[in-house]
Scaffold this active site. Sequence first.
Site, PDB file in Angstrom:
ATOM      1  N   ARG A 271      -1.012  45.148  12.810  1.00  0.00           N
ATOM      2  CA  ARG A 271       0.510  45.886  11.648  1.00  0.00           C
ATOM      3  C   ARG A 271       1.497  45.823  12.868  1.00  0.00           C
ATOM      4  NH1 ARG A 271       2.189  51.520  12.390  1.00  0.00           N
ATOM      5  NH2 ARG A 271      -0.150  52.135  11.991  1.00  0.00           N
ATOM      6  N   HIS A 275       4.395  51.785  10.965  1.00  0.00           N
ATOM      7  CA  HIS A 275       3.492  51.961   9.347  1.00  0.00           C
ATOM      8  C   HIS A 275       4.589  51.891   8.909  1.00  0.00           C
ATOM      9  CE1 HIS A 275       1.952  53.731   6.755  1.00  0.00           C
ATOM     10  NE2 HIS A 275       2.821  55.717   6.387  1.00  0.00           N
ATOM     11  N   TYR A 284       2.532  55.907  19.815  1.00  0.00           N
ATOM     12  CA  TYR A 284       0.969  55.991  20.295  1.00  0.00           C
ATOM     13  C   TYR A 284       0.062  54.306  20.658  1.00  0.00           C
ATOM     14  CZ  TYR A 284       1.762  54.063  14.726  1.00  0.00           C
ATOM     15  OH  TYR A 284       2.718  53.578  14.412  1.00  0.00           O
TER      16      TYR A 284
END
Lengths: 374, 343
Positions: A271, A275, A284
């Site tokens: 990705r 998100h 992260y």
Amino acid sequence: MTVQELPGAAAYRPTPPPAWRPRTDPAPLLPDPEPYRVLGTGAELDRALMLKLYAELVRGRRFNAQATALTKQGRLAVYPSSTGQEACEVAAALALEERDWLFPSYRDTLAAVARGLDPVEALTLLRGDWHTGYDPRRHRIAPLCTPLATQLPHAVGLAHAARLKGDDVVALALVGDGGTSEGDFHEALNFAAVWRAPVVFLVQNNGFAISVPLAKQTAAPSLAHKAVGYGMPGRLVDGNDAPAVHQVLGEAVARARRGGGPTLIEAVTYRMEAHTNADDATRYRGSAEVDAWRDHDPIRLLEDELTARGLLDEDGIRAAAEAAETMAAALREQMNAEPSLTPMDLFAEVYAEQSGQLREQAAQLRAELEAEAR
Amino acid sequence: MTTATDNTTARRADKKPATMAQALQRAMRDAMAEDPTVHVLGEDVGTLGGVFRVTDGLAKEFGEDRCTDTPLAEAGILGTAVGMAMYGLRPVVEMQFDAFAYPAFEQLISHVSKMRNRTRGAMAMPIVVRVPYGGGIGGVEHHSDSSEAYYMATPGLKVVTPATVEDAYGLLREAIACDDPVVFLEPKRLYWSKSDWSPEAPAPVEPIGKAVVRRAGRSATLITYGPSVPVCLEAAEAAREEGWDLEVVDLRSLVPFDDETVCASVRRTGRAVVVHESSGFGGPGGEIAARVTERCFHHLEAPVLRVAGFDIPYPPPMLEKHHLPGVDRVLDAVARLQWEAGH
């Protein structure tokens, strides 16, 4: 209480009952250790299919960019981008026949669009004017599913029902790596395998469930390995290699259609965006990791290979970009128009027949709306 | 598939009296014979005929494709039923025991109840979720819950529960024919209750959403449903000695709720007690008492009272008799209805 010394492992070894043996040889079900690839292997490529894949990838990338831009303008409530994952989305849609069904998750808008769904209808949920913007039966696309993995048993049930009716319909269910930890994932795979339902499960392993990396999600050798425990084949594929994803999905769909039962496919991808637009991915993961995946971009991989083989030229690249731009312009224009909201619809489709309770509440809302209009 | 002759023979073989379990089985069997899209699925429903034998014989008569033993997984059972309904089937799923249905809650709440609404009516969910519920059969932990409040709080579901053998047949036929999802709560302690009911001469059945006055009376209304209906009828008989002429309203359907029948009764009697065995706090009785109070305030001679199970986890079987509202507890509440303003 004292901690007792555990007896040696041998003492625990169960004595198998007389005729016990594994019912299936697990070896053929195991995925290959390396993700399957087509690009860079010299394999033969079907030009028409490759150009179709390429055009859809480019259109998908543009769609993701446009939708993300629309969130910044407040035209979409939220958008979970699939930038970087377009090969999975496109291959999923193109692997199906018209009579087949797609069961997408919330990130799979592109798969629905590549299957022919109107972009505005596909974005209804994320725009927030209703939950589903299309008739699932007409398009054979289940509503974009927000709870994780709950759409998977639906795919199994539909495929099972179709087979009971004698229809050679296949259901393709999309799920992310995080979704494989959910109970519904387990139950769906187990039902599908026991019933030999014509279902293909495609896990888009994009590395993170919001912020949690795969290593904290599972201890399995790969997500495709999970298939073996259910008694179905697991396949591992490079999710950024569009021809490879298309081929593996095509084989699984064909196998399901001829009665061979379900398959679990793990497409390894990444990705590239957060998100959703509301998430901060820098908390992260580092930019070096993202940059490394940029070099493995699904569009560039396909474009380079097709160009090197003389299957795609500058004119073709320009044509695909222009088509994508036309789509984006139309989408922008349609999304900039105010959606027509009809508040009385709130009570329209809760039940087939409106109960007295809802009639009273509808009357209350109608009165409020009339008071506002005055 | 049976022929007409087979059916006639089978019906003659149905010796009276019938139990509620037999009536439920008959309802599924008749629905399956009439409509090939009706499918029964669940754990143990096939070869075994269900742990309560409610699906007895269906797999043999209609084949395992129509009455299917599934893997042991309630979310999977209901989740696959959603997909089957999407493809035009009418699944009737069995949850075996009330507390075993909880793994299926997400499917029920996120998908079954909402699909019609999410898709603006394009995709209905004609699913019946059969849940044997309630206590009184000496079941151990996790076998006696009354979970109706959870279902009632979920828009999009219909929630019904029969109290008589006749109603068990009629309501289940209605539920299977309904284009909306129906949570069909089967009072398991009434499974073996008997009646002279016969499918050859079925009693008229009110549709889903209609309450029924099981006993007419003038001095107070007992509003109840499912396993508490026989309790209330017994209490009404006992109350005659005290000079109370009690009306008993069997709700039959918790959603939709029949305000009309309930309120007409309360307006006649001026007093009401809601009786159910699920916990009182946050339970159906609170909703019902509030509705009655809102609509009948000027007709009420006393506050609407509730007789419910205690607000405790369902007790072990040797203690359940102290938890379940019985005749005495109902009569105590009725005595408290002699309340007058200012006292």
